[in-house]
Design a protein around this motif. Structure first.
Motif, mmCIF file in Angstrom:
data_model
loop_
_atom_site.group_PDB
_atom_site.id
_atom_site.type_symbol
_atom_site.label_atom_id
_atom_site.label_comp_id
_atom_site.label_asym_id
_atom_site.label_seq_id
_atom_site.Cartn_x
_atom_site.Cartn_y
_atom_site.Cartn_z
ATOM 1 N N ALA A 268 0.826 -1.213 0.000
ATOM 2 C CA ALA A 268 0.000 0.000 0.000
ATOM 3 C C ALA A 268 0.860 1.262 0.000
ATOM 4 N N PHE A 269 1.916 1.271 0.810
ATOM 5 C CA PHE A 269 2.809 2.437 0.844
ATOM 6 C C PHE A 269 3.679 2.508 -0.412
ATOM 7 N N THR A 270 4.051 1.371 -0.948
ATOM 8 C CA THR A 270 5.029 1.103 -2.011
ATOM 9 C C THR A 270 6.442 1.161 -1.430
ATOM 10 N N LEU A 271 7.257 0.221 -1.871
ATOM 11 C CA LEU A 271 8.622 0.113 -1.371
ATOM 12 C C LEU A 271 9.434 1.364 -1.683
ATOM 13 N N ALA A 294 1.603 -11.845 18.647
ATOM 14 C CA ALA A 294 2.810 -12.185 17.893
ATOM 15 C C ALA A 294 3.247 -10.946 17.122
ATOM 16 N N THR A 295 4.557 -10.718 17.059
ATOM 17 C CA THR A 295 5.105 -9.555 16.357
ATOM 18 C C THR A 295 6.058 -10.017 15.267
ATOM 19 N N TYR A 296 5.898 -9.427 14.102
ATOM 20 C CA TYR A 296 6.772 -9.717 12.957
ATOM 21 C C TYR A 296 7.517 -8.443 12.583
ATOM 22 N N GLU A 297 8.836 -8.534 12.474
ATOM 23 C CA GLU A 297 9.665 -7.394 12.093
ATOM 24 C C GLU A 297 10.220 -7.620 10.693
ATOM 25 N N ARG A 298 10.135 -6.594 9.881
ATOM 26 C CA ARG A 298 10.645 -6.689 8.517
ATOM 27 C C ARG A 298 11.587 -5.521 8.262
ATOM 28 N N THR A 299 12.841 -5.828 7.995
ATOM 29 C CA THR A 299 13.843 -4.805 7.741
ATOM 30 C C THR A 299 13.921 -4.534 6.246
ATOM 31 N N ILE A 300 13.944 -3.259 5.888
ATOM 32 C CA ILE A 300 13.958 -2.851 4.482
ATOM 33 C C ILE A 300 15.316 -2.251 4.166
ATOM 34 N N LEU A 301 15.995 -2.818 3.179
ATOM 35 C CA LEU A 301 17.311 -2.331 2.783
ATOM 36 C C LEU A 301 17.262 -1.806 1.362
ATOM 37 N N ALA A 302 17.897 -0.649 1.134
ATOM 38 C CA ALA A 302 17.953 -0.083 -0.217
ATOM 39 C C ALA A 302 18.925 -0.878 -1.069
#
Length: 302
Positions: A268-271, A294-302
């Motif tokens: 929705a935001f777009t990468l 439950a918590t899910y973490e997602r790391t975004i790398l350029a």
């Protein structure tokens, strides 16, 4: 009242001109006038971006300016006209990133996104960290949203090889935390955008049966109107298709629901928009009951 050193001001303007930057003064008044040129109102009084057509929920002109600066479809010359007035803006440079992002790997409960080696290289404007508050000190900021309406009621059962729960349901609650750096507009991500997207996701899942379409323990089939499920213990279920949420997950657990919702948020935001804003991590928490989540973490790398 603060006095203005006109000689110093003129010296700074001259230095900017020597470096090739525009010397036009940006004031709150003319910035607001420019911003209003690039948004449109619908018949209900809502405000939309002229470039991407996205609705801007906030009524504040500064929030409209924030959207236009972060919108990937806004031309650079327009963005240059609506830079924040509290500091000179550094023009965004052209930085290459690899798209599409398809490859992932996991470390513990954190998923790292990287680009595939054979990805098509695209050049898009990425703001350097010099435009982000806190970058000089390697600081990060978090915004957290957990509202009463960020919830959905759904039925499910967990099934894996040799095990199946009884059919039951939960009153799920959603919380979203986004980590990154504060941009020139003062935000990591606009709270209003997080709330709007989360509300849509919860509405889609509300009052439905959660079907894990990638299950390795269920046989799922369809006829014209119903979804049929056969379990390992030969139990048969049939639900109206309209009452089901067909999800690309293996198990309808809180953990995998959090993963699914994280993907929905990024879509929705777009990468590209998240990278432009300096976002580095998205955390999604799904609660099945009080003090049980439950918590899910997602790391975004350029």
């Amino acid at each position: 009242m603060l006095s203005v050193n006109h000689e110093l001001e003129q010296k700074l303007i001259t230095e900017q001109e020597d470096q090739g930057y525009a010397s036009q003064s940006i004031t709150p008044e003319n910035q607001k006038a420019v911003v209003k040129m690039y948004v449109m109102r619908d018949s209900a009084g809502g405000v939309k971006c002229c470039y991407c057509g996205k609705e801007i929920t906030a009524r504040n002109v500064d929030r409209w300016a924030s959207h236009l600066r972060g919108c990937v479809k806004t031309p650079d010359d327009v963005k240059a006209q609506i830079q924040p007035t509290r500091g000179a803006a550094t023009p965004p440079s052209e930085t290459s990133i690899l798209l599409p992002v398809q490859s992932v790997y996991q470390t513990g409960n954190t998923e790292i996104i990287t680009a595939p080696a054979n990805a098509i290289q695209a050049t898009i404007p990425i703001n350097h960290t010099s435009n982000l508050i806190g970058s000089s000190y390697n600081e990060v900021f978090k915004v957290h949203v957990s509202k009463d309406y960020m919830k959905f009621n759904a039925a499910h059962f967990i099934a894996y090889k040799g095990f199946r729960e009884k059919l039951h349901g939960h009153n799920y609650r959603l919380a979203v935390t986004i980590t990154g750096q504060v941009g020139p507009d003062g935000y990591v991500v606009d709270f209003g955008e997080i709330k709007k997207i989360s509300r849509v996701i919860c509405s889609d899942l509300n009052e439905s049966f959660l079907v894990p379409m990638n299950s390795d323990a269920l046989k799922i089939s369809f006829d014209g109107t119903n979804v049929h499920i056969l379990t390992e213990d030969m139990a048969k279920f049939s639900f109206p298709k309209a009452d089901c949420s067909l999800l690309p997950i293996v198990h309808s657990s809180a953990e995998e629901l959090a993963t699914y919702i994280s993907n929905q948020l990024i879509d929705a935001f777009t990468l590209v928009a998240l990278l432009n804003r300096g976002v580095r991590k998205i955390e999604v928490s799904i609660s099945e009951a009080n003090q049980q989540f439950a918590t899910y973490e997602r790391t975004i790398l350029a």
